[in-house]
Motif scaffolding. Structure first.
Motif, short mmCIF file in Angstrom:
data_model
loop_
_atom_site.label_atom_id
_atom_site.label_comp_id
_atom_site.label_asym_id
_atom_site.label_seq_id
_atom_site.Cartn_x
_atom_site.Cartn_y
_atom_site.Cartn_z
N THR A 55 0.86 -1.19 0.00
CA THR A 55 0.00 0.00 0.00
C THR A 55 0.88 1.23 0.00
N ASN A 56 0.24 2.40 0.10
CA ASN A 56 0.95 3.67 0.18
C ASN A 56 0.29 4.50 1.28
N LEU A 57 1.08 5.25 2.01
CA LEU A 57 0.54 6.04 3.11
C LEU A 57 -0.36 7.18 2.63
N ASP A 58 -0.17 7.60 1.39
CA ASP A 58 -0.93 8.73 0.85
C ASP A 58 -1.69 8.27 -0.38
N VAL A 59 -2.95 7.93 -0.21
CA VAL A 59 -3.76 7.39 -1.31
C VAL A 59 -5.00 8.25 -1.52
N GLY A 60 -5.25 8.60 -2.78
CA GLY A 60 -6.44 9.35 -3.11
C GLY A 60 -6.81 9.13 -4.56
N PRO A 61 -7.96 9.60 -5.00
CA PRO A 61 -8.39 9.39 -6.39
C PRO A 61 -7.39 9.92 -7.42
N GLY A 62 -6.62 10.93 -7.04
CA GLY A 62 -5.63 11.47 -7.97
C GLY A 62 -4.50 10.53 -8.30
N ASN A 63 -4.38 9.44 -7.55
CA ASN A 63 -3.33 8.45 -7.81
C ASN A 63 -3.79 7.33 -8.74
N PHE A 64 -4.96 7.53 -9.38
CA PHE A 64 -5.52 6.45 -10.20
C PHE A 64 -5.95 6.97 -11.57
N LEU A 65 -5.83 6.08 -12.55
CA LEU A 65 -6.32 6.31 -13.91
C LEU A 65 -7.65 5.62 -14.09
N SER A 66 -8.61 6.31 -14.71
CA SER A 66 -9.91 5.71 -14.99
C SER A 66 -10.68 6.66 -15.89
N ASP A 67 -11.54 6.12 -16.73
CA ASP A 67 -12.42 6.99 -17.50
C ASP A 67 -13.37 7.76 -16.58
N ASN A 68 -13.56 7.22 -15.36
CA ASN A 68 -14.38 7.89 -14.34
C ASN A 68 -13.50 8.05 -13.11
N PRO A 69 -12.69 9.12 -13.05
CA PRO A 69 -11.67 9.22 -11.99
C PRO A 69 -12.22 9.32 -10.58
N HIS A 70 -13.51 9.62 -10.42
CA HIS A 70 -14.06 9.74 -9.08
C HIS A 70 -14.65 8.42 -8.56
N PHE A 71 -14.74 7.42 -9.42
CA PHE A 71 -15.39 6.17 -9.04
C PHE A 71 -14.73 5.53 -7.82
N CYS A 72 -13.42 5.58 -7.75
CA CYS A 72 -12.70 4.87 -6.70
C CYS A 72 -12.80 5.55 -5.34
N ARG A 73 -13.29 6.77 -5.31
CA ARG A 73 -13.26 7.56 -4.08
C ARG A 73 -13.97 6.85 -2.91
N GLY A 74 -15.17 6.32 -3.17
CA GLY A 74 -15.95 5.71 -2.10
C GLY A 74 -15.28 4.50 -1.48
N ALA A 75 -14.80 3.60 -2.32
CA ALA A 75 -14.14 2.39 -1.80
C ALA A 75 -12.88 2.74 -1.04
N LEU A 76 -12.09 3.68 -1.55
CA LEU A 76 -10.86 4.06 -0.87
C LEU A 76 -11.13 4.68 0.50
N ALA A 77 -12.27 5.35 0.62
CA ALA A 77 -12.64 5.94 1.91
C ALA A 77 -13.16 4.88 2.88
N ARG A 78 -13.82 3.85 2.35
CA ARG A 78 -14.39 2.82 3.22
C ARG A 78 -13.33 1.89 3.79
N PHE A 79 -12.25 1.69 3.03
CA PHE A 79 -11.17 0.85 3.56
C PHE A 79 -9.86 1.51 3.18
N THR A 80 -9.18 2.05 4.17
CA THR A 80 -8.01 2.89 3.97
C THR A 80 -6.71 2.13 4.18
N PRO A 81 -5.59 2.72 3.76
CA PRO A 81 -4.30 2.10 4.07
C PRO A 81 -4.10 1.85 5.55
N LYS A 82 -4.57 2.77 6.38
CA LYS A 82 -4.42 2.61 7.83
C LYS A 82 -5.10 1.33 8.31
N GLN A 83 -6.25 1.01 7.73
CA GLN A 83 -6.96 -0.20 8.14
C GLN A 83 -6.23 -1.46 7.70
#
Length: 403
Positions: A55-83
């Motif tokens: 994993t990486n300590l600093d993860v956000g939607p800006g670190n991902f490529l997608s035709d819908n760049p905001h799609f990953c936001r919810g899942a990344l918030a529900r389960f974080t690197p800290k968890q």
């Protein structure tokens, strides 16, 4: 004969599949995890030089490529690197930060694989390997919506989770199976392409640089125009066929065929003032002057490309010094392609996120879920793709239900 029945069948025993199975099983669901390969999690096993950049300590939607760049936001918030880090700490698995928030296992990637297998065991997950799935069809019967034909016979299940990964590194079993399942049920796909992959160049044009194979140095690299311009500051590696290293792997996801990339080979030192000072103070060859700031092999090869650069600093024309500095700070070149899926760390593109729920990973086809690399969400180099595997798997596992 009564067919085996499960609440969920997860196809693919990689990072996402293993984690999803363990969580779902521990929630009390009857889970079957299967994979056509005999070994689990081969991508984890070979990643990070065998220590898994998990994993990486600093993860956000800006670190991902997608035709819908905001799609990953919810899942990344529900389960974080800290968890996820908390799981390693619970099992006393040592890890360390290597570079820019990138976390690696101290000892071996096998420690991470063992953790995931323990999670599956804690959830009483049934695991069949090797076991290929030959067909998936709906039954129309509630609650068993699906019937799967496998190497070990037919299986009924309420939900199917596709965690089959992408096309990258076929030697460890990569396939297009997940995409075929998506097409079968009418889901859209974003065109797949190799990502986090070395770039190649015309053999004849590359000949002067092939001698630099194995040489590495920090650079700034960029591609695209205006708002579409993307840049990274990472290490570059010369190869016999082109360029690799973290800088190129990062930019490869944004590079489009036929377009140039720009490289600053000396991002920390302004070379023109250095060369101008040398002209006033030394009779050393330009290659030797540059060798104080660049790898000597690179300095020699670069100055060898122009007779005007193959002379003592104090005898070199100002115009030639300007051209030399500009060429090193603004190297422009057009790749002819990539090393392909054979060398690509991940596959960009995949199941179109417009057909998936960002909350649950369920598709428009009820009871059919897609997680991990098979989805059109592709992380940067540095542990982001594994974090997407954990986060998407967790979102899916929490959404799966029993009858």
């Amino acid at each position: 004969m009564t067919l085996p029945s499960f609440d969920a069948v997860i196809i693919g025993a990689g990072a996402a599949g293993l984690f999803c199975a363990g969580i779902a099983g521990q929630r009390g669901l009857r889970v079957l995890l299967l994979d056509h390969s005999a070994k689990v999690a081969e991508k984890i096993r070979i990643s990070g030089g065998g220590r898994a950049n998990f994993t990486n300590l600093d993860v956000g939607p800006g670190n991902f490529l997608s035709d819908n760049p905001h799609f990953c936001r919810g899942a990344l918030a529900r389960f974080t690197p800290k968890q996820f880090i908390a799981l390693l700490q619970r099992d006393a698995i040592g890890f360390h930060e290597k570079h820019r928030g990138q976390l690696f296992c101290d000892r071996s990637a096998e420690d991470l694989i063992d953790l995931l297998l323990r999670e599956c065991a804690a959830g009483s997950v049934t695991r069949w390997q090797p076991c290929a799935v030959h067909a998936v069809r709906t039954t129309g019967d509630a609650p068993a919506r699906y019937l799967l034909a496998t190497d070990r016979g037919e299986v009924r299940t309420r939900s199917v989770v596709v965690a089959t990964g992408g096309l990258s590194i076929p030697k460890i079993g990569a396939s297009d199976y997940g995409y075929r399942i998506a097409r079968q049920f009418g889901l859209r796909l974003v065109e797949q392409r190799p990502a986090l992959v070395p770039l190649t160049f015309d053999e004849q044009a590359w000949e002067p640089f092939a001698q630099l194979a194995g040489l590495s140095l920090p650079v700034d690299i960029a591609t695209g125009e205006k708002k579409a311009r993307t840049s990274f500051s990472e290490d570059l590696l010369f190869t016999h066929r082109g360029l690799s290293g973290p800088a190129v792997l990062q930019i490869s996801g944004y590079w489009k065929p036929g377009t140039p990339i720009g490289i600053d080979l000396s991002p920390q030192v302004a070379l023109l003032p250095t060369l101008q000072d040398a002209k006033l103070s030394t009779r050393r060859l330009l290659a030797n002057v540059l060798g104080e700031h660049l790898p000597a092999r690179l300095a020699a090869a670069w100055t060898g490309a122009d007779p005007g650069w193959q002379r003592p600093a104090n005898e070199t024309a100002d115009k030639a010094l300007n051209a030399l500095a500009s060429s090193l700070h603004g190297w422009q070149l057009v790749p002819t392609g990539t090393e392909g899926y054979r060398k690509a760390e991940v596959t960009a593109g995949g199941v179109d996120t417009r057909d998936l729920s960002s909350q649950t990973m369920e598709s428009r086809q009820p009871g059919l879920y897609f997680i991990g690399e098979v989805v059109d969400v592709t992380g940067w180099l540095g542990g982001y793709n594994f974090q997407w595997a954990w986060s998407s798997a967790y979102s899916c596992a929490q959404a799966l239900t029993a009858p």
